[in-house]
Scaffold this active site. Structure first.
Site, PDB file in Angstrom:
ATOM      1  CE  LYS A 165      -5.981 -16.390 -31.929  1.00 51.17           C
ATOM      2  NZ  LYS A 165      -6.014 -16.250 -33.384  1.00 51.17           N
ATOM      3  CD  GLU A 196      -5.529 -25.042 -33.105  1.00 49.70           C
ATOM      4  OE1 GLU A 196      -6.260 -24.617 -33.993  1.00 49.70           O
ATOM      5  OE2 GLU A 196      -4.553 -24.418 -32.663  1.00 49.70           O
ATOM      6  CB  SER A 235      -1.396 -14.768 -33.869  1.00 51.77           C
ATOM      7  OG  SER A 235      -1.529 -13.932 -34.993  1.00 51.77           O
TER       8      SER A 235
END
Ligand code: ARG
Length: 449
Positions: A270, A277, A264
């Protein structure tokens, strides 16, 4: 060009069919010469010219002209520039309507074969993971609640089955795509003694279309392709959802390789599973492609209508989306690391063994319903006190049934899985046999065909 004339132009996307268009035209010219409809010399010039055009397109030197609207007109016009008058004979006994149909069928057939190959690759990756973690027991879920222990390879082989059905769907679609429409002309057939069977053989089709009107207006094969692609993407989307869940701190089942996760820009810890996704997200656009095609076709009277030009972009989009998804999963799955300790410790939690404890009572003569009721009561009791079934002293068990003995503690995740020793079950012997069967299926048709 005015904005209006742009409206009819398809050259920006139908140029992808150039190879098929050239192949279809060369076969057509050859057939015309064989049938004495044009001279051998004209056919030879046409063939040479078309081959030169194919080269130009490959070298990006072909002068695409949007004013000529589509691929077919661009190629024909260029053929005139290269070989002169003979070019005018190529379109004898043909229409763009049967021409575009043959192009798209040829392209779809090739695409299906590539997709089947990609699906095999994904199956290989799944089987690879299954062998790597062959003995690992993990929690199996219903309602996303831990239900019963299953073998990790059993879970992988569930996806193998889905992709096996996908291959079957694409093979079915292939059968109905493998029909040669040339010779249908604009809609009614052609007024020349053509040899359609010869064309089919030249172009590698196994049969010719039976009705010229149907042949120029049929896009069922595109719909079927998109439907098969949609189901297949749905499978990838479901698998993605699991990979995403499994990568969370809450589950902590797997770690995807760095290549397939991103950090991130603000939270340094992250590791986002972006590829999974996006596969889940891209499933939506493939469904959209299917719905778009169905809707385009629904009101069309026979035969060809220009609406049908809209078949291509959605088709290419779905084909591209699916093939890149196949590539991603072939690369991503082998890098998956399973947290064996975590999944097996969760699988071993004794609440997951409640069914097995009921089966234990059944083995000692109790009716299953009664045993189920007893285990329900014991499970509740444990839940309330926040302890697990294994923490209960045998005396507590005996309060509900004196069939319980010390050996109730011998029930483990492993014994639970091993007990499911029937066809399709998760017992290690069954899973080992299923893995052998999967290998046999893949070896029998390594490319999925
Ligand atoms: N570009 C057209 C298509 O993709 C080719 C067929 C055109 N036929 C016609 N009669 N205008 O469908």
């Amino acid at each position: 060009m005015t904005d209006f004339s742009r409206y009819t132009v398809s050259i920006d996307y139908d140029r992808r069919l150039y190879k098929q268009d050239v192949a279809g035209s060369i076969a057509h010219a050859k057939m015309l010469a064989k049938q004495d409809i044009i001279s051998q010399d004209d056919a030879a010039q046409i063939t040479q010219g078309l081959k030169a055009i194919e080269k130009e397109i490959e070298l990006s030197s072909f002068p695409w002209d949007p004013a000529l609207e589509d691929l077919h007109m661009n190629i024909e016009s260029r053929l005139h520039q290269i070989i002169g008058a003979a070019a005018g004979r190529l379109h004898t006994a043909r229409s763009r309507n049967d021409q575009v149909a043959v192009d798209l069928r040829l392209y779809t057939k090739e695409t299906i074969k590539e997709i089947a190959k990609g699906l095999r690759g994904v199956q290989q990756a799944l089987v690879g993971l299954a062998f790597r973690y062959q003995t690992v027991v993990m929690p199996g879920y219903t309602h996303l609640q831990r239900a019963q222990p299953v073998l990790f390879p059993h879970h992988m082989l569930a996806y193998f089955e889905m992709f096996q059905r996908d291959i079957g769907r694409f093979q079915d679609c292939y059968q109905r795509t493998d029909v040669m429409p040339l010779g249908s002309g604009a809609l009614a057939g052609v007024a020349y003694q053509t040899d359609r069977e010869f064309l089919a053989a030249e172009l590698g089709f196994s049969r010719i279309s039976a009705n010229s009107m149907d042949a120029v207006s049929d896009r069922d094969f595109v719909v079927e392709f998109l439907a098969a692609a949609s189901v297949c993407m749905m499978h990838f989307s479901r698998m993605s959802e699991e990979l995403i869940l499994w990568s969370t701190g809450e589950f902590g089942f797997i770690r995807l390789s760095d290549e397939f996760t991103t950090g991130s820009s603000i939270m340094p810890q992250k590791r986002n599973p972006d590829f999974a996704e996006l596969a889940r997200g891209k499933t939506g656009r493939v469904y959209g492609d299917l719905l778009g095609m169905l809707t385009t076709l629904k009101g069309l009277p026979l035969t060809y209508n220009r609406d049908m030009q809209e078949d291509k972009e959605g088709f290419f989009d779905a084909a591209d989306t699916l093939s890149t998804t196949l590539n991603v999963f072939q690369e991503m799955l082998p890098g998956l690391k399973l947290n064996e300790e975590r999944v097996s410790s969760l699988a071993g939690e004794s609440q997951m063994l409640a069914t097995d404890m009921a089966d234990y009572l059944v083995a000692k003569g109790m009716p299953f319903r009664e045993a189920h009721g007893i285990m329900r009561e014991l499970s509740r009791h444990c839940d309330e006190r926040n302890i697990s079934l294994n923490d209960l002293p045998v005396a507590e068990y005996k309060k509900l049934s004196d069939l319980f003995e010390q050996d109730v503690y011998d029930i483990t995740a492993e014994s639970s899985a091993a007990a499911r020793d029937n066809p399709g079950g998760t017992a290690p012997v069954r899973v080992a046999a299923a893995l052998e069967e999967a290998k046999r299926i893949m070896e029998a048709a390594p490319d999925g065909f």
